[in-house]
Design a protein around this motif. Structure first.
Motif, PDB file in Angstrom:
ATOM      1  N   PHE A  77      22.254 -37.824  -4.273  1.00 16.34           N
ATOM      2  CA  PHE A  77      22.127 -39.279  -4.281  1.00 16.34           C
ATOM      3  C   PHE A  77      22.363 -39.815  -2.879  1.00 16.34           C
ATOM      4  CE2 PHE A  77      23.487 -38.130  -8.537  1.00 16.34           C
ATOM      5  CZ  PHE A  77      22.722 -38.943  -9.353  1.00 16.34           C
ATOM      6  N   ASN A  78      21.459 -40.639  -2.382  1.00  8.58           N
ATOM      7  CA  ASN A  78      21.622 -41.363  -1.123  1.00  8.58           C
ATOM      8  C   ASN A  78      21.796 -42.829  -1.497  1.00  8.58           C
ATOM      9  OD1 ASN A  78      21.328 -39.356   0.979  1.00  8.58           O
ATOM     10  ND2 ASN A  78      19.248 -39.110   0.239  1.00  8.58           N
ATOM     11  N   ILE A  79      23.021 -43.301  -1.337  1.00  6.49           N
ATOM     12  CA  ILE A  79      23.380 -44.648  -1.769  1.00  6.49           C
ATOM     13  C   ILE A  79      23.573 -45.524  -0.546  1.00  6.49           C
ATOM     14  CG2 ILE A  79      25.010 -45.987  -3.153  1.00  6.49           C
ATOM     15  CD1 ILE A  79      25.847 -43.120  -4.299  1.00  6.49           C
ATOM     16  N   ASN A  83      27.776 -41.165   4.962  1.00 11.62           N
ATOM     17  CA  ASN A  83      27.312 -39.868   5.399  1.00 11.62           C
ATOM     18  C   ASN A  83      26.086 -40.074   6.268  1.00 11.62           C
ATOM     19  OD1 ASN A  83      29.339 -38.968   3.776  1.00 11.62           O
ATOM     20  ND2 ASN A  83      28.076 -37.842   2.386  1.00 11.62           N
ATOM     21  N   ILE A  84      25.078 -39.252   6.071  1.00 13.87           N
ATOM     22  CA  ILE A  84      23.850 -39.325   6.849  1.00 13.87           C
ATOM     23  C   ILE A  84      22.855 -40.202   6.092  1.00 13.87           C
ATOM     24  CG2 ILE A  84      22.005 -37.931   7.853  1.00 13.87           C
ATOM     25  CD1 ILE A  84      23.981 -35.517   7.400  1.00 13.87           C
ATOM     26  N   PRO A  85      22.339 -41.255   6.717  1.00 14.84           N
ATOM     27  CA  PRO A  85      21.306 -42.026   6.016  1.00 14.84           C
ATOM     28  C   PRO A  85      20.130 -41.113   5.676  1.00 14.84           C
ATOM     29  CG  PRO A  85      22.083 -43.206   7.929  1.00 14.84           C
ATOM     30  CD  PRO A  85      22.668 -41.822   8.003  1.00 14.84           C
ATOM     31  N   GLN A  86      19.671 -41.201   4.461  1.00 15.90           N
ATOM     32  CA  GLN A  86      18.555 -40.395   3.964  1.00 15.90           C
ATOM     33  C   GLN A  86      18.825 -38.902   4.099  1.00 15.90           C
ATOM     34  OE1 GLN A  86      16.146 -41.958   2.233  1.00 15.90           O
ATOM     35  NE2 GLN A  86      17.407 -43.743   2.652  1.00 15.90           N
ATOM     36  N   LEU A 125      26.482 -43.827   1.450  1.00 16.02           N
ATOM     37  CA  LEU A 125      27.226 -42.754   0.796  1.00 16.02           C
ATOM     38  C   LEU A 125      26.235 -41.766   0.204  1.00 16.02           C
ATOM     39  CD1 LEU A 125      30.038 -41.749  -0.281  1.00 16.02           C
ATOM     40  CD2 LEU A 125      29.540 -43.080  -2.332  1.00 16.02           C
ATOM     41  N   SER A 126      26.459 -40.482   0.445  1.00 20.42           N
ATOM     42  CA  SER A 126      25.631 -39.443  -0.165  1.00 20.42           C
ATOM     43  C   SER A 126      26.510 -38.622  -1.089  1.00 20.42           C
ATOM     44  CB  SER A 126      25.010 -38.539   0.902  1.00 20.42           C
ATOM     45  OG  SER A 126      24.103 -39.264   1.687  1.00 20.42           O
TER      46      SER A 126
END
Length: 184
Positions: A77-79, A83-86, A125-126
Motif C-alpha cells: 500500500f502506498n498511502i 517512506n518512499i513516494p510510489q 506511508l507505505s
C-alpha cells in the motif's frame, strides 16, 4: 498501526483498553485524511480494492469490503500522507521504519505499537505485507491508522547571506560621542 498494543491470549483481544469503543473510533480518523484518489495498492486482484480497507472504525468488521492479493501473498500500500513516494516491490529490500509480526485478528481489535519518533510528520506511508498465515493469497479487511493530523505548512525558499568574518568596510558606524554626566 497504533500508539499502544495488546497481545493476544486474553481470548478477546483488546480487553484492557481505557477507552470505550465509541471513543476509540475517534482515535482512528486518519483514514479521512488519506488522498484516496492517489492511494495505490500493488498486487491487488481487483483494481481499486486496496482503497476499501481504509474505513471508519465501526465498519472494521465488515467483511463485504476487502482487498485480496493477486499473484502471491504480498500486498503493498502506498498511502499519500514517510517512506518512499510510489514505493515498488523493487524497494522492499530496504530496511523498513518499523516491522510488525501480525496475528490473526478476525474482530479487528489488535493494535500494534509504533515507534512514534519514526512516524512524526508523515506525508506518505507505505505498508508492505510480505506474507500471510499459509494461504496462496492474502485478504485484508481493515487497516486502522491512529494518530493526530496537523495541516502541513509550506515554507518558501529563503536566501540568506552569512558572514564568517565581518568586513569592517560593510559596517560603518558614525562617530559616537560619549555622553557622561556626573552627579555631585
Amino acid at each position: 498501526m497504533s500508539g499502544h498494543g495488546h497481545g493476544g491470549g486474553h481470548g478477546h483481544g483488546c480487553c484492557e483498553c481505557d477507552h470505550e469503543p465509541a471513543e476509540r473510533g475517534v482515535e482512528y480518523e486518519l483514514y479521512r485524511r488519506i488522498d484516496i484518489e492517489k492511494l495505490q495498492c500493488l498486487n491487488e486482484s481487483r483494481d481499486g480494492d486496496g482503497k476499501l480497507v481504509f474505513k471508519p472504525w465501526d465498519q472494521r468488521t465488515d467483511r463485504a469490503k476487502f482487498v485480496e492479493s493477486d499473484a502471491d501473498e504480498e500486498l503493498l500500500f502506498n498511502i499519500p500522507y514517510k517512506n518512499i513516494p510510489q514505493m515498488s516491490f523493487d524497494d522492499t529490500s530496504r530496511e523498513p521504519e518499523q516491522a510488525f509480526r501480525l496475528n490473526r485478528d478476525p474482530l479487528a481489535e489488535l493494535e500494534y505499537p509504533t515507534k512514534i519518533a519514526r512516524f512524526s510528520n508523515v506525508q506518505h506511508l507505505s505498508i508492505h505485507i510480505t506474507r500471510n498465515f499459509g494461504a496462496e493469497s492474502t485478504r485484508v479487511y481493515y487497516i486502522g491508522l491512529r494518530g493526530e493530523y496537523t495541516e502541513a505548512h509550506r515554507h518558501e525558499v529563503t536566501i540568506c547571506n552569512y558572514e564568517a568574518a565581518a568586513n569592517p568596510a560593510d559596517h560603518k558606524v558614525e562617530t559616537i560621542t560619549p555622553q557622561t554626566q556626573f552627579i555631585s
